[in-house]
Motif scaffolding. Structure first.
Motif: not given
Length: 262
Positions: A30-37
């Protein structure tokens, strides 16, 4: 003993890593950028010596997934393994990994102030500490292999987009990679240049190198891949051989995608 432990015993010799098994495995990544997955609990296996194409709509996470294999992006959860080595483990020698994993980007990423020859020899001389004469010999061999011989003394802005992409491929091949990652390598090309670059990529599919290609070129994926993985909204929705994925899709999402691309 893991590769990381071996390197520590050898005093962090950055290039001592030996990827004898180049099967690439992502486990629950899993990789998230802030609130976005961007990548959502992806599990994927790319067998050694195979060619896998990642397809799917724009923004589905394909490029991010590709970049996680050589740690340009790191997973927030899950593991990335090459063979039995967990390359995503904290402290794993990134330089060592990238010395065995070649990557070709959408926008070439050539040094604009360097000649073609200097671009191709740069990593050999600066990272692998190969002597100038040997580096030049190997660079000329790879440039010839990709059909870019004769361009050695030119700057990147003096050659065409298709030629720049061939040079970028030669730059990755010159390190004798065990794994090659291609990220939409035809997306920045004029249509008349696409066929030549795709033909070049197809030549490498039987090379024994483990290859992962992010592409929107469905004909290339059908004809050259041993396996297709379809991504949507950060997940692997469906995976299988080309005939199954394109001719007998199982999920509604893939059926709609295949219908849309005609």
């Amino acid at each position: 003993m893991s590769a990381l432990a071996r390197l520590r015993r050898r005093g962090h010799d950055a290039l001592a890593i030996d990827l004898t098994d180049t099967t690439v495995t992502l486990e629950g990544v899993t990789r998230r950028f802030g609130a976005k997955t961007a990548i959502d609990d992806v599990t994927l296996r790319i067998p050694e010596g195979s060619t896998t194409c990642l397809i799917g709509p724009s923004g589905s996470g394909k490029s991010t997934l590709l970049r996680m294999i050589n740690l340009l992006e790191r997973p927030d959860e899950g593991r990335v393994l090459i063979g039995r080595e967990e390359v995503s483990a904290p402290g794993y020698p990134i330089e060592a990994l990238r010395s065995r994993v070649g990557m070709v980007f959408q926008q070439y990423s050539l040094f604009p102030h360097m000649t073609v020859l200097d671009n191709v020899t740069f990593s050999l001389r600066e990272v692998h500490h190969v002597g100038r004469d040997e580096a030049v010999e190997r660079a000329r061999r790879e440039l010839d292999r990709v059909g870019a011989s004769g361009l050695e003394d030119r700057l990147p802005d003096q050659i065409s987009g298709g030629e720049r992409q061939r040079v970028a491929i030669a730059r990755s091949l010159v390190i004798s990679p065990k794994i090659m990652l291609f990220d939409e390598v035809t997306s920045a090309l004029d249509p008349e240049l696409v066929k030549g670059v795709l033909s070049l990529l197809a030549e490498f599919t039987d090379s024994g190198i483990t290859i992962l290609v992010v592409t929107h070129e469905m004909r290339f994926a059908r004809e050259s891949a041993s396996d297709i993985a379809f991504m949507d909204r950060g997940r692997i929705v469906e995976q299988g051989p080309p005939d199954q994925v394109f001719d007998d899709p199982r999920s509604d999402r893939l059926k709609n995608f295949v219908a849309a691309i005609g």
